[in-house]
Motif scaffolding. Structure first.
Motif, PDB file in Angstrom:
ATOM      1  N   TYR A 217       0.837  -1.207   0.000  1.00  8.68           N
ATOM      2  CA  TYR A 217       0.000   0.000   0.000  1.00  8.68           C
ATOM      3  C   TYR A 217       0.872   1.258   0.000  1.00  8.68           C
ATOM      4  O   TYR A 217       0.596   2.224  -0.735  1.00  8.68           O
ATOM      5  N   PHE A 218       1.924   1.249   0.812  1.00 10.92           N
ATOM      6  CA  PHE A 218       2.826   2.399   0.861  1.00 10.92           C
ATOM      7  C   PHE A 218       3.516   2.597  -0.489  1.00 10.92           C
ATOM      8  O   PHE A 218       3.705   3.735  -0.951  1.00 10.92           O
ATOM      9  N   GLY A 219       3.879   1.493  -1.139  1.00  9.40           N
ATOM     10  CA  GLY A 219       4.500   1.590  -2.455  1.00  9.40           C
ATOM     11  C   GLY A 219       3.567   2.213  -3.487  1.00  9.40           C
ATOM     12  O   GLY A 219       3.980   3.061  -4.291  1.00  9.40           O
ATOM     13  N   PHE A 220       2.297   1.832  -3.433  1.00 10.15           N
ATOM     14  CA  PHE A 220       1.323   2.424  -4.349  1.00 10.15           C
ATOM     15  C   PHE A 220       1.118   3.906  -4.042  1.00 10.15           C
ATOM     16  O   PHE A 220       0.892   4.709  -4.969  1.00 10.15           O
ATOM     17  N   PHE A 226       3.636  10.277  -8.749  1.00  7.32           N
ATOM     18  CA  PHE A 226       4.110  10.432 -10.114  1.00  7.32           C
ATOM     19  C   PHE A 226       2.967  10.177 -11.101  1.00  7.32           C
ATOM     20  O   PHE A 226       3.156   9.567 -12.151  1.00  7.32           O
ATOM     21  N   GLN A 227       1.791  10.667 -10.743  1.00  9.20           N
ATOM     22  CA  GLN A 227       0.591  10.444 -11.549  1.00  9.20           C
ATOM     23  C   GLN A 227       0.772  10.902 -12.994  1.00  9.20           C
ATOM     24  O   GLN A 227       0.348  10.227 -13.935  1.00  9.20           O
ATOM     25  N   THR A 229       3.327  10.968 -14.834  1.00  6.44           N
ATOM     26  CA  THR A 229       4.237  10.147 -15.647  1.00  6.44           C
ATOM     27  C   THR A 229       3.684   8.737 -15.878  1.00  6.44           C
ATOM     28  O   THR A 229       4.243   7.992 -16.682  1.00  6.44           O
ATOM     29  N   LEU A 230       2.611   8.377 -15.165  1.00  3.32           N
ATOM     30  CA  LEU A 230       2.017   7.052 -15.328  1.00  3.32           C
ATOM     31  C   LEU A 230       0.999   7.074 -16.464  1.00  3.32           C
ATOM     32  O   LEU A 230       0.282   8.052 -16.660  1.00  3.32           O
ATOM     33  N   GLY A 231       0.944   6.000 -17.208  1.00  2.06           N
ATOM     34  CA  GLY A 231      -0.086   5.884 -18.230  1.00  2.06           C
ATOM     35  C   GLY A 231      -1.452   5.703 -17.594  1.00  2.06           C
ATOM     36  O   GLY A 231      -1.570   5.361 -16.415  1.00  2.06           O
ATOM     37  N   ASP A 232      -2.503   5.924 -18.372  1.00  3.55           N
ATOM     38  CA  ASP A 232      -3.865   5.808 -17.838  1.00  3.55           C
ATOM     39  C   ASP A 232      -4.145   4.405 -17.317  1.00  3.55           C
ATOM     40  O   ASP A 232      -4.763   4.233 -16.260  1.00  3.55           O
ATOM     41  N   ALA A 233      -3.680   3.387 -18.040  1.00  6.73           N
ATOM     42  CA  ALA A 233      -3.935   2.002 -17.623  1.00  6.73           C
ATOM     43  C   ALA A 233      -3.212   1.687 -16.319  1.00  6.73           C
ATOM     44  O   ALA A 233      -3.786   1.086 -15.404  1.00  6.73           O
ATOM     45  N   VAL A 234      -1.935   2.101 -16.214  1.00  4.65           N
ATOM     46  CA  VAL A 234      -1.157   1.846 -14.995  1.00  4.65           C
ATOM     47  C   VAL A 234      -1.760   2.609 -13.818  1.00  4.65           C
ATOM     48  O   VAL A 234      -1.878   2.072 -12.708  1.00  4.65           O
ATOM     49  N   ILE A 237      -4.828   0.842 -12.551  1.00  2.00           N
ATOM     50  CA  ILE A 237      -4.468  -0.354 -11.765  1.00  2.00           C
ATOM     51  C   ILE A 237      -4.017   0.046 -10.364  1.00  2.00           C
ATOM     52  O   ILE A 237      -4.413  -0.568  -9.367  1.00  2.00           O
ATOM     53  N   VAL A 238      -3.192   1.092 -10.286  1.00  2.00           N
ATOM     54  CA  VAL A 238      -2.692   1.560  -8.985  1.00  2.00           C
ATOM     55  C   VAL A 238      -3.845   2.008  -8.092  1.00  2.00           C
ATOM     56  O   VAL A 238      -3.934   1.627  -6.920  1.00  2.00           O
TER      57      VAL A 238
END
Length: 306
Positions: A217-220, A226-227, A229-234, A237-238
């Protein structure tokens, strides 16, 4: 050794199943109220006769496939798989909370994957299609109101809220599945006369989930920083994973609060009041559960701080 069972029980299982699917087609919520009873009857049949169980399932499958909606058929698949899972947990003498965890994820994965498969074959509209229609409808309504009243509305905020709702839909399958799994396990415990045949009972105050959940949970949480830089799909999932993990940590926190109150031997009235507050104040309880997962305060209390 497995034994033959009265056919009246088979008829009851078939009748209750068909009533369940009939209610599901008309009233979604009322249909779910009968799920534990169908699972209980089929589970009892499965324990006594594999042959009779599969015959019963086949008899239920025919009208479900041709006479009811696709939603009822998906529920039929979930129920049959749940019965097989529960039989395994009973034979392996799993504890109640472990059984509840497995059943929740089974129901969640089966229901979500079924919906995604149906969307892929265009049997039902995709989430993206529904989202686009809803955004268009909201925008049209706001424009109409603006033209009449002369007021301006933050359309972008509403659009982002709708998108956020649809982004988190997958996680809601698991939240709903947890409620149904909990209701099912508790009702089976009520319906079964010989409690010794059921799962090992562990008081709610003793429920402890693995520490790794807090780490994940802390990792997520770090990833959400870094929202952009993340793709919409990733990102989807997060966020969905965080919702599921939050519920696990929240339940862990409630269990710890109850344990702490009992350890302090408070009056039952105070325990009930504080638990109600803990249920309502989810962010605080979530923080408590997260901290207890990391530092294992319950173990420290039991061992005198060691």
């Amino acid at each position: 050794m497995k034994q033959d069972i009265p056919y009246l029980k088979v008829v009851s299982a078939i009748a209750v199943s068909l009533i369940l699917f009939l209610l599901t087609d008309f009233t979604f919520i009322l249909g779910f109220l009968l799920v534990p009873f169908v699972i209980y009857l089929l589970l009892d049949i499965k324990f006594k006769s594999d042959r009779t169980f599969f015959i019963t399932v086949f008899i239920i499958w025919i009208p479900t496939l041709y006479g009811f909606s696709i939603l009822s058929f998906v529920m039929f698949i979930v129920i049959v798989c749940s019965v097989l899972l529960l039989e395994g947990t009973l034979k392996q003498r799993f504890t109640q909370e472990v059984t509840l965890t497995y059943l929740t994820f089974l129901m969640g994965i089966l229901s979500l994957s079924s919906v995604l498969i149906l969307q892929a074959f265009k049997v039902i509209p995709s989430f993206g299609n529904i989202e686009s229609r809803m955004i268009a409808w909201y925008t049209e309504q706001l424009n109409d109101v603006s033209s009449i009243t002369g007021q301006t509305f933050d359309t972008e905020m509403i659009i982002q809220s709708v998108k956020g709702f649809f982004t988190l839909i997958p996680s809601q399958f698991f939240v709903v599945s947890f409620v149904i799994a909990l209701y099912t396990v508790l009702m089976i415990r009520v319906l079964v006369t010989d409690k010794s045949q059921l799962w090992t009972y562990v008081p709610f105050s003793k429920w402890v989930f693995p520490r790794n959940i807090a780490y994940i949970y802390f990792g997520f949480m770090i990833l959400t920083l870094f929202q952009n830089t993340l793709g919409d799909a990733v990102y989807a999932i997060v966020m969905n994973s965080m919702v599921i993990l939050e519920w696990i940590i929240y339940i862990h926190g409630l269990a710890f609060v109850l344990y702490f109150l009992k350890h302090k031997e408070l009056n039952i009235v105070w325990i009930v009041l504080i638990m109600i507050v803990s249920v309502i104040l989810k962010p605080i309880t979530l923080f408590v559960g997260f901290i207890d997962m990391l530092f294992r305060f319950r173990r420290r209390i039991e061992t005198g701080g060691k």
